[in-house]
Write an enzyme that holds these catalytic residues in place. Structure first.
Site, PDB file in Angstrom:
ATOM      1  CG  ASP A 131      -1.846  -1.049   1.438  1.00  0.00           C
ATOM      2  OD1 ASP A 131      -1.732  -2.061   0.727  1.00  0.00           O
ATOM      3  OD2 ASP A 131      -2.739  -0.906   2.293  1.00  0.00           O
ATOM      4  CG  HIS A 158      -3.279   3.953   1.279  1.00  0.00           C
ATOM      5  ND1 HIS A 158      -4.504   3.899   0.654  1.00  0.00           N
ATOM      6  CD2 HIS A 158      -3.199   2.826   2.024  1.00  0.00           C
ATOM      7  CE1 HIS A 158      -5.134   2.789   1.012  1.00  0.00           C
ATOM      8  NE2 HIS A 158      -4.369   2.120   1.829  1.00  0.00           N
ATOM      9  CG  ASP A 174      -5.182  -0.383  -0.981  1.00  0.00           C
ATOM     10  OD1 ASP A 174      -6.030  -0.602  -1.869  1.00  0.00           O
ATOM     11  OD2 ASP A 174      -5.356  -0.690   0.212  1.00  0.00           O
ATOM     12  CG  ASN A 192      -9.193  -2.533  -0.177  1.00  0.00           C
ATOM     13  OD1 ASN A 192      -7.967  -2.459  -0.201  1.00  0.00           O
ATOM     14  ND2 ASN A 192      -9.917  -2.068   0.829  1.00  0.00           N
ATOM     15  CG  HIS A 193      -8.358   1.987  -0.557  1.00  0.00           C
ATOM     16  ND1 HIS A 193      -9.116   2.966   0.046  1.00  0.00           N
ATOM     17  CD2 HIS A 193      -8.087   1.075   0.407  1.00  0.00           C
ATOM     18  CE1 HIS A 193      -9.273   2.678   1.331  1.00  0.00           C
ATOM     19  NE2 HIS A 193      -8.661   1.537   1.576  1.00  0.00           N
ATOM     20  CG  HIS A 214      -4.703  -5.099  -2.059  1.00  0.00           C
ATOM     21  ND1 HIS A 214      -3.675  -4.204  -1.849  1.00  0.00           N
ATOM     22  CD2 HIS A 214      -5.682  -4.737  -1.196  1.00  0.00           C
ATOM     23  CE1 HIS A 214      -4.032  -3.338  -0.916  1.00  0.00           C
ATOM     24  NE2 HIS A 214      -5.235  -3.632  -0.499  1.00  0.00           N
ATOM     25  CG  HIS A 239      -6.029  -5.505   2.399  1.00  0.00           C
ATOM     26  ND1 HIS A 239      -6.727  -4.364   2.085  1.00  0.00           N
ATOM     27  CD2 HIS A 239      -6.957  -6.385   2.873  1.00  0.00           C
ATOM     28  CE1 HIS A 239      -8.020  -4.562   2.358  1.00  0.00           C
ATOM     29  NE2 HIS A 239      -8.174  -5.764   2.842  1.00  0.00           N
TER      30      HIS A 239
HETATM   31 MN   LIG Z   1      -6.241  -2.444   1.068  1.00  0.00          MN
END
Ligand SMILES: [Mn+2]
Length: 266
Positions: A41, A43, A68, A100-101, A148, A224
């Site tokens: 991730d 982000h 992510d 998932n993002h 992920h 994740h």
């Molecule tokens: Mn995630």
């Protein structure tokens, strides 16, 4: 320092990335490579991503981003556009998987939809959703299944991953959804409902080790979850890599160096 590309450039980049992802299978099976870098991730931590490219592009054969790229951090647009640009420039070296993002399910609540609206205008967010919907879900390299979240209920064989149809916006396919959302818990057996919410599961040690053995894998490399760079579990066969900086954690990356796994802080 970050640069936001013009709206027109971002639209073209997203279209080109869509075509690239559409040309790839849902499960990307790669030949063995001497040196592979795995990034978890990010982000919106585009500083971490820049460091990945500046420090490792010339030193490794492959860089796999495990999802992510947006939400939570403030530079989601910059981070994602940097990763997509490099993936298009170096198709054989940079692999981009979905997290998932990369979905409208999270972007409304965790900041990316607002960020896009502020930086690029309200009408362009759908272009991001479209590109997210076609992203490959997993890769296999040097015996490691790279995804992920992890394994899913009903997923027994890697062949099943390629049968998953894309585009899938949320995604709605249950196996795809769980591959992006599930978490490993070595103290559990089987699949147990996850605190993340409806449709998400923890996968226990017995089902995980069976999946690894049945598919002739060495292990699973996933992202994740927040960690101080890494978490190893299930006899070191499941490795979580975390490459962002929130919650005071250090950004890690995993280097597979001639079949030895090395941990790196960025
Ligand atoms: Mn995630």
């Amino acid at each position: 320092m970050s640069t936001v590309n013009s709206k027109e450039e971002v639209i073209k980049l997203l279209d080109d990335a869509y075509s690239l992802f559409e040309s790839l299978p849902t499960l990307i099976e790669l030949p063995n490579k001497p040196r592979v870098l795995f990034v978890g991730d990010t982000h919106g931590a585009d500083d971490v991503t820049r460091k990945v490219f500046s420090e490792f592009s010339d030193k490794v054969d492959l860089i796999i981003f495990i999802g992510d790229y947006v939400d939570r951090g403030v530079n989601g647009v910059e981070n994602l556009t940097l990763i997509l640009s490099r993936a298009l420039q170096e198709k054989d070296k940079v692999i981009v998987l979905r997290g998932n993002h990369e979905s409208p399910l999270t972007n409304e609540y965790y900041g990316f939809k607002n960020e896009v609206s502020k930086k690029l205008g309200e009408d362009i967010y759908e272009n991001f959703v479209r590109t997210f919907s076609i992203m490959p879900l997993a890769a296999v390299v040097n015996g490691y299944f790279c995804v992920h979240g992890g394994i899913a209920r009903g997923l027994h064989s890697l062949d099943q991953v390629n049968a998953i149809q894309r585009p899938d916006v949320n995604p709605d396919n249950e196996i795809a959804f769980e591959m992006l959302w599930n978490d490993p818990r070595e103290e559990l057996d089987g699949f147990v409902p996850n605190i993340r919410g409806e449709g998400t599961y923890f996968y226990g040690k017995d089902v995980t080790l069976k999946f690894i053995e049945d598919n002739n894998l060495l292990g699973i490399i996933r992202a994740h979850e927040v960690a101080d760079g890494f978490r190893f579990e299930m006899d070191n066969k499941v490795i979580t890599v975390f490459s962002s900086r929130y919650h005071g954690m250090r950004a890690g990356a995993l280097l597979l160096n001639n079949n030895n796994l090395e941990t790196i802080f960025l």
